[in-house]
Each structure stands twice: as structure tokens, then as C-alpha cells.
Design an enzyme around this catalytic site. Structure first.
Site, short mmCIF file in Angstrom:
data_model
loop_
_atom_site.label_atom_id
_atom_site.label_comp_id
_atom_site.label_asym_id
_atom_site.label_seq_id
_atom_site.Cartn_x
_atom_site.Cartn_y
_atom_site.Cartn_z
N HIS A 60 0.87 -1.19 0.00
CA HIS A 60 0.00 0.00 0.00
C HIS A 60 0.90 1.23 0.00
O HIS A 60 2.08 1.15 0.35
CB HIS A 60 -0.95 0.01 1.21
CG HIS A 60 -0.23 0.03 2.54
ND1 HIS A 60 0.37 1.17 3.04
CD2 HIS A 60 -0.01 -0.94 3.46
CE1 HIS A 60 0.91 0.89 4.21
NE2 HIS A 60 0.70 -0.39 4.49
N ASP A 88 -0.06 -19.52 12.88
CA ASP A 88 1.20 -20.04 13.38
C ASP A 88 1.38 -19.70 14.86
O ASP A 88 1.38 -18.52 15.24
CB ASP A 88 2.36 -19.43 12.58
CG ASP A 88 3.65 -20.18 12.78
OD1 ASP A 88 4.25 -20.02 13.87
OD2 ASP A 88 4.07 -20.90 11.87
N SER A 96 3.44 -4.78 7.07
CA SER A 96 2.89 -4.55 5.73
C SER A 96 3.97 -4.79 4.68
O SER A 96 5.06 -4.23 4.77
CB SER A 96 2.38 -3.11 5.60
OG SER A 96 1.27 -2.90 6.43
#
Length: 428
Positions: A250, A377, A392
Site C-alpha cells: 500500500h 502459526d 505490511s
């Protein structure tokens, strides 16, 4: 009108309204489920399962794209119902169109099919420090100035607005906020009293004039808050075989305006993660670190900041750090709900962690939110609570293919977040 007549009238209206709603919903659902654009590899048959609850017809508008399915009608067309597969094949690179009809009757959309060569990229997952230089001096907002007489004045109010970029002052190109401050002080000190600004607003240039105000601290001001750079920590997603990289998934937005920063360039730098604040319901976690600025710590050059991420060219130092094997690119039709992994070095070393792809949105409405993922996980959950700010860009891998990157975390559930299709990053 009798009660029975009234009842049947209401029933007919209710039925018509329900039918209208069903048709509208079917149209909306089909439009969202069928992608506007797909990429397929030349000389490889690509199989799609769109899970549509009604009949939909696809018709190739170019002989270069061959359609296949269980119910071919006539040549060059295929009709599917429900979860029946449809295949696309082409041996000629280029961009072509496939028409889509709802119920086999009503034209719904045109789907663009891009036939590309096989792509490979190295999934990275390493944290990097990011510095961006804005293209012009960005206006964050306007405010009041207390002048030497004690009066409150707003010279920029109604003239400048948040998100403007100041490109020039008195006809001279502007690069830094310090240059702007210097020119404003000179204009006030020599009695000119005003400055001419060239600003860029929503991509359009315009000229405005602002009066300078003598403030109580002895300087002259315009009553505008400005910024000329931004920085932060993120994760590098991939490096292609030519040394070009993509990160974040992004764009980097200004914290005050919320707009993706328009840049003239930037750099990647070495960073060290110092701590992790685990995420919790209503409070996303965050990883904090130190960015080492300087020529010796520079890792690459940033050339683009878009809604799909930041992009540029890796330096030799960064290339030498990335030792992972290149993987084939998986396009959106290759992405399926189920098990996958994300790659991250949030623990201090590069590791792969298990996730589940919960939902896939094949449409292009939200480019950075093509899939919903959930961290499963135990090690990553213990370390971070799920997805934290700074992750991110962590690459998502499924069935041996690089398919996307982590982009956002759910505020109310830090184990979940969004991911972007890697093809959206590659086509920036």
C-alpha cells in the site's frame, strides 16, 4: 377494495420488490465475483472457478484467447453454472477482451485478459527504513498567527487547503520547507508583504497570493503547516530478477492528510527492530526500530509511491542480503482459500509462518484488499499477537508461488488482516 384484493396487491408488490432485489443483488454479486482483469501466462492453460450461483456466459472477442469448459456453445463461447471451471489459453502475448453475460442474456462487463511471459520474483520479507522526499512542499493544514499587536490572523484560510503541494514561490522552484520560510521572511522584512505561490491541487496547477504576517516571535509567517518529507519502517515484498523491488503493498500516506504522498524520490535504509508491541482487540500492535540514515546504510532508490506500494531499484548491498530462491508469480486465479505462509524477519531472522487465506475477492474494487488472511502459526501469535504495523509488505506464498503481500490488520482482531494480489503490485 376487499381485504382479499388488498392482500393480493400487497403480495404482488412484495413479490415484485423481492424479484427486483434478487436481480440487483445477482448483478452486483456477479460483478464483484468476476474480475475486471486477469493475467495468464502464454502457452499455459489457466483454470478459473468463480463459484457463481447462476448461469454466466463468456465470449472471447479475440481469436488469440481460447475459452474452454464443459458446455461450449457455439465456438468461441462457454457457459458456466455454479462452480464449473472455465479455462483460458493463449500462445500470443498481449491484451485481449472477453465479454461476460449474466444468465447468458444480459451484458455484464468486459474482462481484460493480459497474456504475459512467465514472471519470477524473490519473496523477501525483510524490514527496511523508508525515506521519501515529496514532490513539492505539502500543505498539512492552515492555522492562526498571533501578530505583534496580539491579534489572531488566518492569512492562508480559504486559499490553501490540506493536501496542496507548493511547487514554486515568487516564480522560483521550491524544494524544501526551509526555502519557503526564508522567502517568506525576506518578503516580510523588505516590506513586500506578500508572496506568490504556485500550488498543485488534485493534479492541477494554480497561482495564489498570500500576505505575510509579522508574528510575535519576530518572524514572518503564512499561517500554513507544511512538510517536505516522510519516513517509516516497512517490509520489502519482492525483488525481481532485474533488481527492481516492491514493498508495503500500500502507499505511504501523510499522517495528517491521509493522502498518498506525491514524491520526487526517496531511499531505502538499513533498520534494526528494537521491540514489538503485541496486538490486541481494538489496538493494533506495532514494531518499533531505528533507521540508520547515511550513504553507508543506503540499500536502494525509491522511484514510486502508489496505492499498491513503494517501488524502486535495489542497491548492491541489498541484493547481497537477499539469498532466497526466486518463485513463479501466482495470479489472482491461482489464489485459493486455504493454507498459505507469510515470510517475515520480525523475529530477527527470516522465517515462514503459517496462515490461512479466509476469503478471496477477485474483483479490483479494493486493490490492496484482495484477500482476507488469518495468522495460525503459534510462534508468530506468541511473538506479535498476529499482524502488527510494520509487517505490511510481508510476502504471501501459496503452493510454491508468490501470490501477494500483507497490507492491513483488522483493528478488532489482530490475528486477521488483508492482503494484496502480487499482480497488482507488479502492474503499478
Amino acid at each position: 377494495m376487499t381485504e382479499r384484493q388488498y392482500f393480493y396487491r400487497v403480495l404482488r408488490r412484495t413479490f415484485c420488490a423481492a424479484l427486483f432485489f434478487l436481480a440487483g443483488f445477482s448483478w452486483y454479486y456477479a460483478d464483484r465475483s468476476i474480475p475486471d482483469e486477469v493475467n495468464i501466462v502464454a502457452e499455459e492453460e489457466e483454470l478459473f472457478r468463480l463459484n457463481l450461483p447462476f448461469t454466466t456466459s463468456f465470449e472471447s472477442e479475440s481469436k488469440e484467447v481460447v475459452l474452454g469448459g464443459k458446455s461450449n456453445i457455439p465456438q468461441g463461447q462457454v457457459r458456466i453454472t455454479g462452480g464449473q471451471p472455465i479455462s483460458l489459453y493463449s500462445d500470443t502475448q498481449g491484451s485481449y477482451k472477453v465479454g461476460v453475460k449474466l444468465f447468458g442474456l444480459f451484458q455484464l462487463k468486459e474482462m481484460r485478459v493480459n497474456v504475459v511471459d512467465t514472471h519470477y520474483a524473490v519473496p523477501c520479507g525483510i524490514p527496511v527504513g523508508i525515506y521519501l522526499k515529496s514532490n513539492g512542499v505539502m500543505v498539512i493544514g492552515t492555522g492562526t498567527i498571533t501578530d505583534t499587536a496580539g491579534a489572531e490572523i488566518e492569512p492562508a484560510n480559504g486559499i490553501l487547503k490540506s493536501g496542496d503541494y507548493i511547487e514554486a514561490v515568487n516564480g522560483k522552484p521550491l524544494e524544501t520547507k526551509e526555502q519557503l520560510m526564508e522567502v517568506v521572511n525576506q518578503a516580510g522584512s523588505n516590506g513586500t508583504g506578500a508572496v506568490d505561490l504556485t500550488i498543485r491541487r488534485d493534479g492541477q496547477e494554480m497561482d495564489v497570493t498570500l500576505d505575510t504576517v509579522a508574528a510575535q516571535d519576530g518572524t514572518y509567517k503564512l499561517g500554513a503547516w507544511v512538510r517536505d518529507d516522510t519516513q517509516g519502517i516497512g517490509t520489502m515484498t519482492y525483488m525481481d530478477l532485474n533488481g527492481n523491488f516492491g514493498a508495503l503493498g500500500h502507499g505511504i500516506s501523510d499522517a495528517d492528510t491521509g493522502q498518498v504522498v506525491s514524491i520526487e524520490g526517496g531511499s531505502l535504509y538499513e533498520t534494526q527492530i528494537m521491540g514489538i508491541e503485541k496486538g490486541a482487540a481494538g489496538k493494533p500492535g506495532v514494531m518499533s526500530g531505528i533507521i540508520y540514515y547515511g550513504p553507508q546504510s543506503e540499500l536502494g532508490t525509491v522511484t514510486g509511491n502508489t496505492e499498491e506500494g513503494i517501488f524502486g531499484t535495489a542497491g548492491e548491498k541489498l541484493k547481497s542480503r537477499i539469498q532466497a530462491q526466486a518463485l513463479p508469480i501466482g495470479y489472482r486465479q491461482d489464489v485459493q482459500p486455504g493454507k498459505a505462509i507469510i515470510r517475515s524477519s520480525i523475529s530477527g531472522e527470516i522465517k515462514d509462518y503459517d496462515i490461512e487465506i479466509v476469503k478471496v475477492d477477485y474483483s479490483t474494487t479494493h486493490k490492496s484488499k484482495g484477500m482476507v488472511i488469518k495468522v495460525t502459526d503459534p510462534e508468530l501469535l506468541s511473538l506479535t499477537g498476529g499482524i502488527v504495523q510494520g509487517m505490511s509488505g510481508s510476502p504471501i506464498i501459496q503452493n510454491g508461488m508468490l501470490i501477494g503481500a500483507v497490507t492491513h490488520v483488522f483493528v478488532q482482531d489482530s490475528t486477521k488482516g488483508y492482503g494484496i494480489f502480487i499482480e497488482n503490485m507488479l502492474s503499478h
